[in-house]
Design a protein around this motif. Sequence first.
Motif, PDB file in Angstrom:
ATOM      1  N   LYS A 180       0.859  -1.187   0.000  1.00  0.00           N
ATOM      2  CA  LYS A 180       0.000   0.000   0.000  1.00  0.00           C
ATOM      3  C   LYS A 180       0.900   1.243   0.000  1.00  0.00           C
ATOM      4  O   LYS A 180       1.677   1.445   0.932  1.00  0.00           O
ATOM      5  N   VAL A 181       0.761   2.063  -1.044  1.00  0.00           N
ATOM      6  CA  VAL A 181       1.685   3.175  -1.289  1.00  0.00           C
ATOM      7  C   VAL A 181       0.933   4.493  -1.265  1.00  0.00           C
ATOM      8  O   VAL A 181      -0.209   4.580  -1.747  1.00  0.00           O
ATOM      9  N   ILE A 182       1.571   5.527  -0.701  1.00  0.00           N
ATOM     10  CA  ILE A 182       1.056   6.887  -0.838  1.00  0.00           C
ATOM     11  C   ILE A 182       2.146   7.748  -1.457  1.00  0.00           C
ATOM     12  O   ILE A 182       3.341   7.465  -1.323  1.00  0.00           O
ATOM     13  N   CYS A 183       1.731   8.798  -2.150  1.00  0.00           N
ATOM     14  CA  CYS A 183       2.657   9.784  -2.698  1.00  0.00           C
ATOM     15  C   CYS A 183       2.123  11.155  -2.309  1.00  0.00           C
ATOM     16  O   CYS A 183       0.919  11.434  -2.476  1.00  0.00           O
ATOM     17  N   VAL A 184       2.999  12.002  -1.773  1.00  0.00           N
ATOM     18  CA  VAL A 184       2.585  13.326  -1.312  1.00  0.00           C
ATOM     19  C   VAL A 184       3.434  14.380  -2.000  1.00  0.00           C
ATOM     20  O   VAL A 184       4.663  14.375  -1.896  1.00  0.00           O
ATOM     21  N   ASP A 185       2.772  15.286  -2.701  1.00  0.00           N
ATOM     22  CA  ASP A 185       3.438  16.388  -3.393  1.00  0.00           C
ATOM     23  C   ASP A 185       2.406  17.489  -3.570  1.00  0.00           C
ATOM     24  O   ASP A 185       1.246  17.207  -3.887  1.00  0.00           O
ATOM     25  N   ASP A 186       2.794  18.741  -3.353  1.00  0.00           N
ATOM     26  CA  ASP A 186       1.806  19.820  -3.435  1.00  0.00           C
ATOM     27  C   ASP A 186       1.565  20.309  -4.855  1.00  0.00           C
ATOM     28  O   ASP A 186       0.844  21.288  -5.062  1.00  0.00           O
ATOM     29  N   GLU A 187       2.146  19.626  -5.846  1.00  0.00           N
ATOM     30  CA  GLU A 187       1.901  19.973  -7.246  1.00  0.00           C
ATOM     31  C   GLU A 187       1.153  18.834  -7.918  1.00  0.00           C
ATOM     32  O   GLU A 187       1.677  17.724  -8.060  1.00  0.00           O
ATOM     33  N   GLN A 188      -0.078  19.094  -8.345  1.00  0.00           N
ATOM     34  CA  GLN A 188      -0.927  18.050  -8.918  1.00  0.00           C
ATOM     35  C   GLN A 188      -0.326  17.406 -10.169  1.00  0.00           C
ATOM     36  O   GLN A 188      -0.422  16.188 -10.336  1.00  0.00           O
ATOM     37  N   PRO A 189       0.308  18.168 -11.075  1.00  0.00           N
ATOM     38  CA  PRO A 189       0.903  17.519 -12.248  1.00  0.00           C
ATOM     39  C   PRO A 189       1.942  16.456 -11.878  1.00  0.00           C
ATOM     40  O   PRO A 189       2.073  15.433 -12.563  1.00  0.00           O
ATOM     41  N   ILE A 190       2.687  16.694 -10.800  1.00  0.00           N
ATOM     42  CA  ILE A 190       3.684  15.711 -10.369  1.00  0.00           C
ATOM     43  C   ILE A 190       2.996  14.462  -9.838  1.00  0.00           C
ATOM     44  O   ILE A 190       3.435  13.333 -10.086  1.00  0.00           O
ATOM     45  N   LEU A 191       1.896  14.638  -9.101  1.00  0.00           N
ATOM     46  CA  LEU A 191       1.136  13.490  -8.624  1.00  0.00           C
ATOM     47  C   LEU A 191       0.587  12.676  -9.802  1.00  0.00           C
ATOM     48  O   LEU A 191       0.636  11.440  -9.804  1.00  0.00           O
ATOM     49  N   ASP A 192       0.072  13.379 -10.792  1.00  0.00           N
ATOM     50  CA  ASP A 192      -0.455  12.690 -11.979  1.00  0.00           C
ATOM     51  C   ASP A 192       0.656  11.929 -12.698  1.00  0.00           C
ATOM     52  O   ASP A 192       0.444  10.794 -13.163  1.00  0.00           O
ATOM     53  N   ASN A 193       1.828  12.541 -12.752  1.00  0.00           N
ATOM     54  CA  ASN A 193       2.968  11.884 -13.397  1.00  0.00           C
ATOM     55  C   ASN A 193       3.384  10.639 -12.612  1.00  0.00           C
ATOM     56  O   ASN A 193       3.708   9.598 -13.205  1.00  0.00           O
ATOM     57  N   PHE A 194       3.374  10.737 -11.285  1.00  0.00           N
ATOM     58  CA  PHE A 194       3.737   9.586 -10.455  1.00  0.00           C
ATOM     59  C   PHE A 194       2.771   8.431 -10.697  1.00  0.00           C
ATOM     60  O   PHE A 194       3.173   7.273 -10.830  1.00  0.00           O
ATOM     61  N   ARG A 195       1.471   8.771 -10.767  1.00  0.00           N
ATOM     62  CA  ARG A 195       0.470   7.729 -11.010  1.00  0.00           C
ATOM     63  C   ARG A 195       0.750   7.001 -12.332  1.00  0.00           C
ATOM     64  O   ARG A 195       0.674   5.766 -12.397  1.00  0.00           O
ATOM     65  N   MET A 196       1.094   7.746 -13.350  1.00  0.00           N
ATOM     66  CA  MET A 196       1.389   7.128 -14.639  1.00  0.00           C
ATOM     67  C   MET A 196       2.662   6.277 -14.578  1.00  0.00           C
ATOM     68  O   MET A 196       2.733   5.200 -15.166  1.00  0.00           O
ATOM     69  N   LYS A 197       3.664   6.757 -13.829  1.00  0.00           N
ATOM     70  CA  LYS A 197       4.932   6.045 -13.758  1.00  0.00           C
ATOM     71  C   LYS A 197       4.783   4.674 -13.086  1.00  0.00           C
ATOM     72  O   LYS A 197       5.464   3.718 -13.443  1.00  0.00           O
ATOM     73  N   VAL A 198       3.921   4.601 -12.074  1.00  0.00           N
ATOM     74  CA  VAL A 198       3.821   3.352 -11.310  1.00  0.00           C
ATOM     75  C   VAL A 198       2.676   2.463 -11.792  1.00  0.00           C
ATOM     76  O   VAL A 198       2.449   1.390 -11.226  1.00  0.00           O
ATOM     77  N   LYS A 199       1.978   2.910 -12.816  1.00  0.00           N
ATOM     78  CA  LYS A 199       0.839   2.133 -13.313  1.00  0.00           C
ATOM     79  C   LYS A 199       1.280   0.717 -13.670  1.00  0.00           C
ATOM     80  O   LYS A 199       2.290   0.515 -14.348  1.00  0.00           O
ATOM     81  N   ASP A 200       0.539  -0.248 -13.155  1.00  0.00           N
ATOM     82  CA  ASP A 200       0.739  -1.677 -13.445  1.00  0.00           C
ATOM     83  C   ASP A 200       1.984  -2.281 -12.797  1.00  0.00           C
ATOM     84  O   ASP A 200       2.337  -3.425 -13.094  1.00  0.00           O
ATOM     85  N   LEU A 201       2.660  -1.553 -11.905  1.00  0.00           N
ATOM     86  CA  LEU A 201       3.757  -2.199 -11.178  1.00  0.00           C
ATOM     87  C   LEU A 201       3.170  -3.284 -10.277  1.00  0.00           C
ATOM     88  O   LEU A 201       2.269  -3.009  -9.479  1.00  0.00           O
ATOM     89  N   PRO A 202       3.655  -4.506 -10.388  1.00  0.00           N
ATOM     90  CA  PRO A 202       3.010  -5.624  -9.698  1.00  0.00           C
ATOM     91  C   PRO A 202       3.086  -5.551  -8.178  1.00  0.00           C
ATOM     92  O   PRO A 202       2.244  -6.142  -7.491  1.00  0.00           O
ATOM     93  N   GLU A 203       4.075  -4.833  -7.642  1.00  0.00           N
ATOM     94  CA  GLU A 203       4.237  -4.781  -6.186  1.00  0.00           C
ATOM     95  C   GLU A 203       3.186  -3.896  -5.507  1.00  0.00           C
ATOM     96  O   GLU A 203       2.947  -4.016  -4.311  1.00  0.00           O
ATOM     97  N   ILE A 204       2.560  -2.984  -6.275  1.00  0.00           N
ATOM     98  CA  ILE A 204       1.652  -2.009  -5.666  1.00  0.00           C
ATOM     99  C   ILE A 204       0.224  -2.553  -5.643  1.00  0.00           C
ATOM    100  O   ILE A 204      -0.390  -2.805  -6.676  1.00  0.00           O
ATOM    101  N   GLU A 205      -0.267  -2.712  -4.435  1.00  0.00           N
ATOM    102  CA  GLU A 205      -1.646  -3.181  -4.235  1.00  0.00           C
ATOM    103  C   GLU A 205      -2.641  -2.032  -4.300  1.00  0.00           C
ATOM    104  O   GLU A 205      -3.747  -2.172  -4.842  1.00  0.00           O
ATOM    105  N   SER A 206      -2.257  -0.895  -3.734  1.00  0.00           N
ATOM    106  CA  SER A 206      -3.124   0.286  -3.779  1.00  0.00           C
ATOM    107  C   SER A 206      -2.250   1.529  -3.741  1.00  0.00           C
ATOM    108  O   SER A 206      -1.138   1.512  -3.209  1.00  0.00           O
ATOM    109  N   LEU A 207      -2.771   2.627  -4.307  1.00  0.00           N
ATOM    110  CA  LEU A 207      -2.042   3.892  -4.368  1.00  0.00           C
ATOM    111  C   LEU A 207      -2.980   5.035  -4.015  1.00  0.00           C
ATOM    112  O   LEU A 207      -4.082   5.131  -4.550  1.00  0.00           O
TER     113      LEU A 207
END
Length: 267
Positions: free
Chosen positions: A2-29
């Motif tokens: 279970k992973v969280i990402c914290v950043d005060d810039e929404q574009p960076i959060l959106d980019n992080f979501r795309m980067k980790v998409k489908d990584l098998p180790e991540i159960e939830s984000l």
Amino acid sequence: MKVICVDDEQPILDNFRMKVKDLPEIESLQLFSDGNEALKWAEINQVDTAFLDMEMTNMTGIELAKRLKAIDKNIRIVFVTAFEQYALDAFGVDAIGYVLKPYTREEIHKEIQKAALVRSRPPKRVVIQTIPNFVVSVDGKALHLDRAKPEELLALLVDRADAGITAGEAIACLWPGRPADESTQSLYRVTFHRLMEALKEAGIGHIIESEGRKRYIVKDQVDCDLYHILDGNTKEIKTYDGEYMREYSWAESRNAQLNSIKSAFET
């Protein structure tokens, strides 16, 4: 995981979501643009790994990491920063690593795999519950001592932790009102011997050490709810309901301390 990402810039959060998409180790984000919202989430939800921006408007990544660790010291922290000079700060709060912006999917995946490796390390064999009563388990099975006094002595050693305990102090708790004469000293030695024999038979004799006139429990060899509370773990503090080792009258002083910790947490 279970992973969280914290950043005060929404574009960076959106980019992080795309980067980790489908990584098998991540159960939830879960993504947060506000550190306080991330803390509220962590207080009631499991968080295994947190990716934190070092520089945010309302709260630095270092401060957020410290507060997340206060909630659960097992949360793995990975810092995300545009400035390499912050890298050394990442290890002041027991972070497992950091990535520099702009990062690649491979760099994030490497930190995820590192976090998974840390998570896979075996838990401590000995788990000690003190709230509301005293229970010890070894490899998931309850440890049963044949006699009451050796078990109470083990509970007393757990309670005293780093301070340790002398024979005289143990006698005052185990046999209140009885003089610490040679007969009682002999009784204490027999009790301690029986305890050690039982622990050795269970394969955990190493959790007790002696130094000078004192006996100690080796804190880093056990997983104990009391020690989590004393370390400031907010999840453990919330589980405390006003009762601690309720079967032992000598535990009242520690119970009063735990009440104070709980009251301070709730104010």
